[in-house]
Design a protein around this motif. Structure first.
Motif, mmCIF file in Angstrom:
data_model
loop_
_atom_site.group_PDB
_atom_site.id
_atom_site.type_symbol
_atom_site.label_atom_id
_atom_site.label_comp_id
_atom_site.label_asym_id
_atom_site.label_seq_id
_atom_site.Cartn_x
_atom_site.Cartn_y
_atom_site.Cartn_z
ATOM 1 N N ASP A 167 52.384 41.390 33.239
ATOM 2 C CA ASP A 167 53.307 41.788 34.813
ATOM 3 C C ASP A 167 52.168 41.692 35.907
ATOM 4 O O ASP A 167 52.768 41.321 36.994
ATOM 5 C CB ASP A 167 53.820 43.579 34.696
ATOM 6 C CG ASP A 167 54.914 43.722 33.509
ATOM 7 O OD1 ASP A 167 55.573 42.693 33.278
ATOM 8 O OD2 ASP A 167 55.500 44.528 33.692
ATOM 9 N N TYR A 168 51.011 42.310 36.352
ATOM 10 C CA TYR A 168 49.762 41.915 37.050
ATOM 11 C C TYR A 168 49.635 40.851 37.044
ATOM 12 O O TYR A 168 49.866 40.931 38.317
ATOM 13 C CB TYR A 168 48.727 42.827 35.686
ATOM 14 C CG TYR A 168 47.285 42.113 36.822
ATOM 15 C CD1 TYR A 168 46.870 43.686 37.787
ATOM 16 C CD2 TYR A 168 46.073 40.822 37.051
ATOM 17 C CE1 TYR A 168 45.839 43.222 39.203
ATOM 18 C CE2 TYR A 168 45.240 41.765 37.343
ATOM 19 C CZ TYR A 168 45.372 42.406 38.355
ATOM 20 O OH TYR A 168 44.098 42.250 38.897
ATOM 21 N N ASP A 215 44.675 46.309 25.535
ATOM 22 C CA ASP A 215 45.589 47.292 26.614
ATOM 23 C C ASP A 215 45.239 46.368 28.009
ATOM 24 O O ASP A 215 46.116 46.552 29.135
ATOM 25 C CB ASP A 215 45.509 48.341 26.705
ATOM 26 C CG ASP A 215 46.397 49.414 26.048
ATOM 27 O OD1 ASP A 215 46.687 48.358 24.724
ATOM 28 O OD2 ASP A 215 46.199 50.289 25.674
ATOM 29 N N LEU A 216 43.570 46.047 28.765
ATOM 30 C CA LEU A 216 42.691 45.526 30.192
ATOM 31 C C LEU A 216 42.586 44.358 29.761
ATOM 32 O O LEU A 216 42.478 44.439 31.063
ATOM 33 C CB LEU A 216 42.050 46.871 29.882
ATOM 34 C CG LEU A 216 41.931 48.175 30.051
ATOM 35 C CD1 LEU A 216 40.510 48.769 29.839
ATOM 36 C CD2 LEU A 216 42.842 48.389 31.259
ATOM 37 N N GLN A 217 43.187 43.518 28.725
ATOM 38 C CA GLN A 217 42.463 42.580 29.131
ATOM 39 C C GLN A 217 43.687 41.580 30.313
ATOM 40 O O GLN A 217 44.822 42.002 30.487
ATOM 41 C CB GLN A 217 43.289 41.149 27.725
ATOM 42 C CG GLN A 217 42.866 40.159 27.478
ATOM 43 C CD GLN A 217 42.691 39.240 26.870
ATOM 44 O OE1 GLN A 217 43.942 40.091 25.802
ATOM 45 N NE2 GLN A 217 42.702 38.043 26.642
ATOM 46 N N GLY A 218 43.048 40.790 31.497
ATOM 47 C CA GLY A 218 43.927 40.200 32.774
ATOM 48 C C GLY A 218 43.818 41.279 33.345
ATOM 49 O O GLY A 218 44.540 40.475 34.273
ATOM 50 N N LEU A 219 43.014 42.339 33.595
ATOM 51 C CA LEU A 219 43.581 43.737 34.477
ATOM 52 C C LEU A 219 41.951 43.704 35.895
ATOM 53 O O LEU A 219 42.075 44.338 36.309
ATOM 54 C CB LEU A 219 44.016 44.731 34.296
ATOM 55 C CG LEU A 219 44.372 45.364 33.140
ATOM 56 C CD1 LEU A 219 44.829 45.979 32.872
ATOM 57 C CD2 LEU A 219 46.466 44.540 34.327
ATOM 58 N N ASN A 220 40.962 42.845 35.047
ATOM 59 C CA ASN A 220 39.983 42.640 35.940
ATOM 60 C C ASN A 220 39.651 44.431 36.008
ATOM 61 O O ASN A 220 39.212 45.148 36.987
ATOM 62 C CB ASN A 220 39.922 42.049 37.241
ATOM 63 C CG ASN A 220 38.563 42.162 37.716
ATOM 64 O OD1 ASN A 220 38.049 42.132 37.530
ATOM 65 N ND2 ASN A 220 39.051 42.583 39.162
ATOM 66 N N TRP A 221 39.606 44.753 34.549
ATOM 67 C CA TRP A 221 39.235 46.169 34.793
ATOM 68 C C TRP A 221 37.954 46.416 33.636
ATOM 69 O O TRP A 221 38.542 46.362 32.766
ATOM 70 C CB TRP A 221 40.209 47.619 34.436
ATOM 71 C CG TRP A 221 39.966 48.588 34.879
ATOM 72 C CD1 TRP A 221 39.992 49.968 33.532
ATOM 73 C CD2 TRP A 221 40.462 49.394 36.097
ATOM 74 N NE1 TRP A 221 39.859 50.715 34.162
ATOM 75 C CE2 TRP A 221 39.401 50.793 35.598
ATOM 76 C CE3 TRP A 221 39.663 49.091 37.267
ATOM 77 C CZ2 TRP A 221 39.666 51.747 36.359
ATOM 78 C CZ3 TRP A 221 39.698 50.002 38.176
ATOM 79 C CH2 TRP A 221 39.581 50.922 38.393
ATOM 80 N N PRO A 222 37.287 46.990 33.940
ATOM 81 C CA PRO A 222 36.173 47.124 32.141
ATOM 82 C C PRO A 222 36.503 48.063 31.204
ATOM 83 O O PRO A 222 37.324 49.219 31.908
ATOM 84 C CB PRO A 222 34.975 47.829 32.775
ATOM 85 C CG PRO A 222 35.416 48.954 33.767
ATOM 86 C CD PRO A 222 36.553 48.193 34.523
ATOM 87 N N ALA A 223 36.892 47.733 29.808
ATOM 88 C CA ALA A 223 37.259 48.749 29.068
ATOM 89 C C ALA A 223 35.803 49.314 28.606
ATOM 90 O O ALA A 223 35.784 49.030 27.524
ATOM 91 C CB ALA A 223 37.632 47.488 27.787
ATOM 92 N N THR A 224 35.963 50.613 28.824
ATOM 93 C CA THR A 224 34.880 51.292 29.169
ATOM 94 C C THR A 224 36.018 52.741 28.683
ATOM 95 O O THR A 224 36.697 53.021 28.901
ATOM 96 C CB THR A 224 34.849 52.010 30.118
ATOM 97 O OG1 THR A 224 34.309 51.323 30.949
ATOM 98 C CG2 THR A 224 33.441 53.699 29.746
#
Length: 564
Positions: free
Chosen positions: A280-281, A334-343
Motif C-alpha cells: 500500500d505504501y 512487517d517493515l520491509q519496503g517502508l524505509n523504516w528501521p526494524a528496531t
C-alpha cells in the motif's frame, strides 16, 4: 468472562512532556531522517476556503462515546477530535499546553495537604444545543469515570479514581479539582470532555451515543450517517467561536485495508492511514497527485496473548510461545519496503525514542527454543508426534486476524512456521475486520491476536488500564476493563500507581520501568516495534498527515493551490 478494551489509548499524562516522538538527532539508525511529524504545515491564510475532505477509516464505528469501552478506538478519536472539547493539546514534541478554545488556564494551585488543580474555562465555549460548557460537565464526567458505579462501561478509570472531588470555583467557568492522592498526569483528564447529559446515568453513558452523535462543541458539527456506505459526515459549525474551519465538510468512510488503498488510487479518498503495509505504501507513493507523509508514531505493533484462554492460562505456556517467536523476523517482514528501521521495542510504555526508555524484556528478548521446550514439558505438554499433547488434547493456539489486512495474515503465517518445530499448532482464523475487536478481542474470543496500540504523550495514564489487574464483577466474573490480555498482578498495579503519583518525571519513569519488567514476565503483550506513521494524502492538502504526538487542528486542514 467479560472484557473491556482500549483499542486506542487516548491523550493523558504529564510524564512524557520531555519524552517526545522521534527527533532528527535520534534517527541515525535510519537511512533517511525520521521526522517527529509530517503534516505539510501551512498558515491559515494560505489554505483555501471550502471543499470536502474524504477520509478513510479502518472500520465503521457504532459507539461514539470515546470513554466507553467500545468507543475507545483510534477511528472514533479521529472523528471526535473534530467535534469535542479537549482541555489540552500536544505539539509534535509532546509538549502540553491548554487549548484556549476551551480552557484559558489550568494549573496546580495547591500540592499539600492535597493536590488541587484549578481550571479557568473559556466563557465563549458552548455545546451545540446552546448550553455553556461549565463546571457541571466536569463534575458529571468525573462521577461517571471514577469507577464507583460499575454500570458505567468505562474504558479506564485511571486518574478519575484518584480525584476526591470536583466543585464549582468562583463562577460557572471555573473548576476546582481536588485529588485524594497525588496524580502527576492530571493533564490527561477531561480530554475529550463530553456534556453532562452523556454522563448523567449509566444508560446515557452506555447507549445514548450508539449510532448517534447528539451534541458537539468543535469547529465541526455532526451532519449525517450513511450506514449503507459506512460514512460519517461532519460539517463546518458556523457558530464555532474559534477560527472557522477551512473545509466545508469531512466525510469519514470505513473501509478494509485493501479497499482503502484502492479508493485512494481511484480518487475516492483524500487521506488514510496506510499502516505498515509495504504494498500500500508503494502504491500510494505512485498514485498521481498523492504523497505519503511519514513520521515516528507514538504507536507500537504487538501480539496480545489472552491469559484467560484455556490453552494460554498457564504462564509457562505463554512464556514458551514468546520464546519461540523471533520478533526480529516479524519486524523485518512487517517493515520491509517502508524505509523504516526494524528496531525491536523492548518496553510496553515508552517508545525507543522516548526519554527514559529501557530494554526490559530480559530473558524474553530473544528466541530460546530450548528453554521454550522445557517450559512446555513442565506444563505437561509433551511432544509425542508433530505437535504436543496433554491428556489426549493437542496444543493448538487460535491466532485471530482481521480480514483484508495482509500484514496480519503474514504475521500469523510466520508465527505458525516458527512454532511448528516447538510442537505448537497455530490455527489462523480470519474474521471480518468490523468484528475483530467487538466480537473477538474485547470478549476474549481468541488466543493470540496481532494489532497496534496507539500511544499518547502520557505513557502511564494512557497505558495503565491495558495492564491493570482484573477486578471482581458480578458472581464469579472478572472485569478486565481495558486489559485485553487478561493477565496482571497487584504488584504491577502498585508500581503503576506509584508512577502515576510521581510529579518528578525521573522517579516516575523509574517506577514505570519497574512495572514494565513485571509486565514482560506476564507475557500479556509481546511488543514488536515502534510503528512508522505512514499516511497517504493528496499533495495539495495542508495541515494533515503523519502527526506523531501532535494534535491536529481540524480548523486549519484544507487544500492549497500550490502544494509543497
Amino acid at each position: 468472562m467479560k472484557a473491556r478494551w482500549i483499542g486506542a489509548v487516548l491523550p493523558g499524562l504529564l510524564l512524557a512532556v520531555s519524552a517526545c516522538g522521534a527527533s532528527p538527532t535520534e534517527t541515525a539508525r535510519s537511512a533517511s531522517p525520521v521526522k517527529a511529524y509530517d503534516i505539510n504545515p501551512v498558515a491559515r491564510d494560505r489554505v483555501s476556503e471550502g471543499g470536502t475532505l474524504r477520509w478513510g477509516l479502518t472500520e465503521y464505528p457504532t459507539q461514539w462515546n470515546q470513554h466507553h469501552i467500545d468507543g475507545n478506538h483510534a477511528d472514533v478519536k479521529t472523528v471526535m477530535d473534530a467535534l469535542m472539547p479537549h482541555a489540552f493539546r500536544s505539539d509534535e514534541r509532546a509538549n502540553i499546553s491548554v487549548d484556549p478554545n476551551y480552557v484559558l488556564a489550568a494549573r496546580v494551585t495547591a500540592s499539600a495537604p492535597r493536590q488541587v488543580v484549578t481550571y479557568t474555562l473559556n466563557p465563549k465555549a458552548k455545546w451545540s444545543d446552546g448550553k455553556p460548557i461549565t463546571y457541571l460537565d466536569y463534575i458529571a464526567q468525573w462521577r461517571a469515570m471514577r469507577g464507583v458505579n460499575t454500570g458505567y462501561q468505562v474504558a479506564s478509570v485511571t486518574g478519575y479514581q484518584d480525584i476526591a472531588g470536583v466543585v464549582k470555583g468562583q463562577d460557572d467557568h471555573q473548576v476546582v479539582v481536588t485529588f485524594a492522592r497525588p496524580f502527576g498526569d492530571w493533564q490527561s483528564l477531561f480530554s475529550p470532555l463530553y456534556p453532562a447529559s452523556a454522563n448523567v446515568t449509566p444508560e446515557a453513558f452506555n447507549s445514548a451515543w450508539t449510532s448517534r452523535i447528539p451534541i458537539t462543541a468543535g469547529p465541526f458539527k455532526f451532519a449525517a450517517f450513511d450506514h449503507t456506505a459506512k460514512t460519517v459526515t461532519i460539517a463546518r459549525d458556523t457558530v464555532w467561536w474559534g477560527d472557522k474551519a477551512k473545509l466545508d465538510k469531512i466525510i469519514f468512510r470505513g473501509l478494509e485495508s485493501d479497499a482503502r488503498i484502492g479508493a485512494f488510487a481511484n480518487g475516492e479518498l483524500d487521506v488514510f492511514d496506510i499502516g505498515p503495509s509495504a504494498p500500500d505504501y508503494a502504491r500510494a507513493r505512485t498514485t498521481q497527485g498523492g504523497v505519503v507523509r511519514q513520521a515516528a508514531a507514538p504507536d507500537f505493533r504487538h501480539l496480545t496473548f489472552n491469559g484467560e484462554s484455556p490453552v494460554l492460562s498457564d504462564l509457562r505456556v505463554r512464556q514458551a510461545i514468546a520464546l519461540g517467536v523471533d520478533r526480529k523476523v516479524l519486524a523485518q517482514s512487517d517493515l520491509q519496503g517502508l524505509n523504516w528501521p526494524a528496531t525491536l521495542l523492548d518496553n510496553h510504555f515508552l517508545m525507543n525514542s522516548q526519554e527514559g526508555y529501557q530494554a526490559n524484556a530480559g530473558a524474553l528478548s530473544k528466541p530460546d527454543p530450548a528453554r521454550a521446550s522445557r517450559l512446555l514439558d513442565e506444563a505437561g505438554w509433551k511432544k509425542t508426534g508433530l505437535f504436543r499433547t496433554r491428556n489426549g488434547k493437542e496444543l493448538a493456539v487460535r491466532f485471530v486476524i482481521p480480514s483484508g489486512l495482509q500484514l496480519a495474515k503474514s504475521e500469523g503465517e510466520i508465527v505458525q512456521a516458527m512454532l511448528r518445530p516447538l510442537g505448537v499448532r497455530i490455527n489462523l482464523q480470519t474474521v471480518p475486520s468490523g468484528d475483530f475487536f467487538t466480537k473477538y478481542i474485547i470478549p476474549g474470543n481468541y488466543d493470540i491476536a496481532p494489532f497496534s496500540y496507539v500511544g499518547t504523550p502520557f505513557p502511564v495514564s494512557s497505558s495503565y488500564g491495558t495492564y491493570a489487574n482484573g477486578v471482581s464483577g458480578p458472581g464469579d466474573d472478572i472485569l478486565w476493563n481495558a486489559n485485553l490480555g487478561r493477565s496482571g498482578s497487584r504488584e504491577i498495579d502498585t508500581m503503576l500507581r506509584q508512577a502515576g503519583a510521581e510529579l518528578d518525571p525521573v522517579h516516575a519513569r523509574a517506577h514505570l520501568n519497574a512495572a514494565d519488567r513485571m509486565v514482560w514476565q506476564q507475557v500479556n503483550v509481546l511488543t514488536l516495534y515502534q510503528r512508522p506513521q505512514n499516511v497517504a494524502v493528496r499533495a495539495n492538502l495542508a495541515n494533515i498527515g503523519a502527526r506523531g504526538f501532535r494534535d491536529l487542528d481540524y480548523a486549519d486542514i484544507g487544500f492549497v493551490q500550490n502544494p509543497s
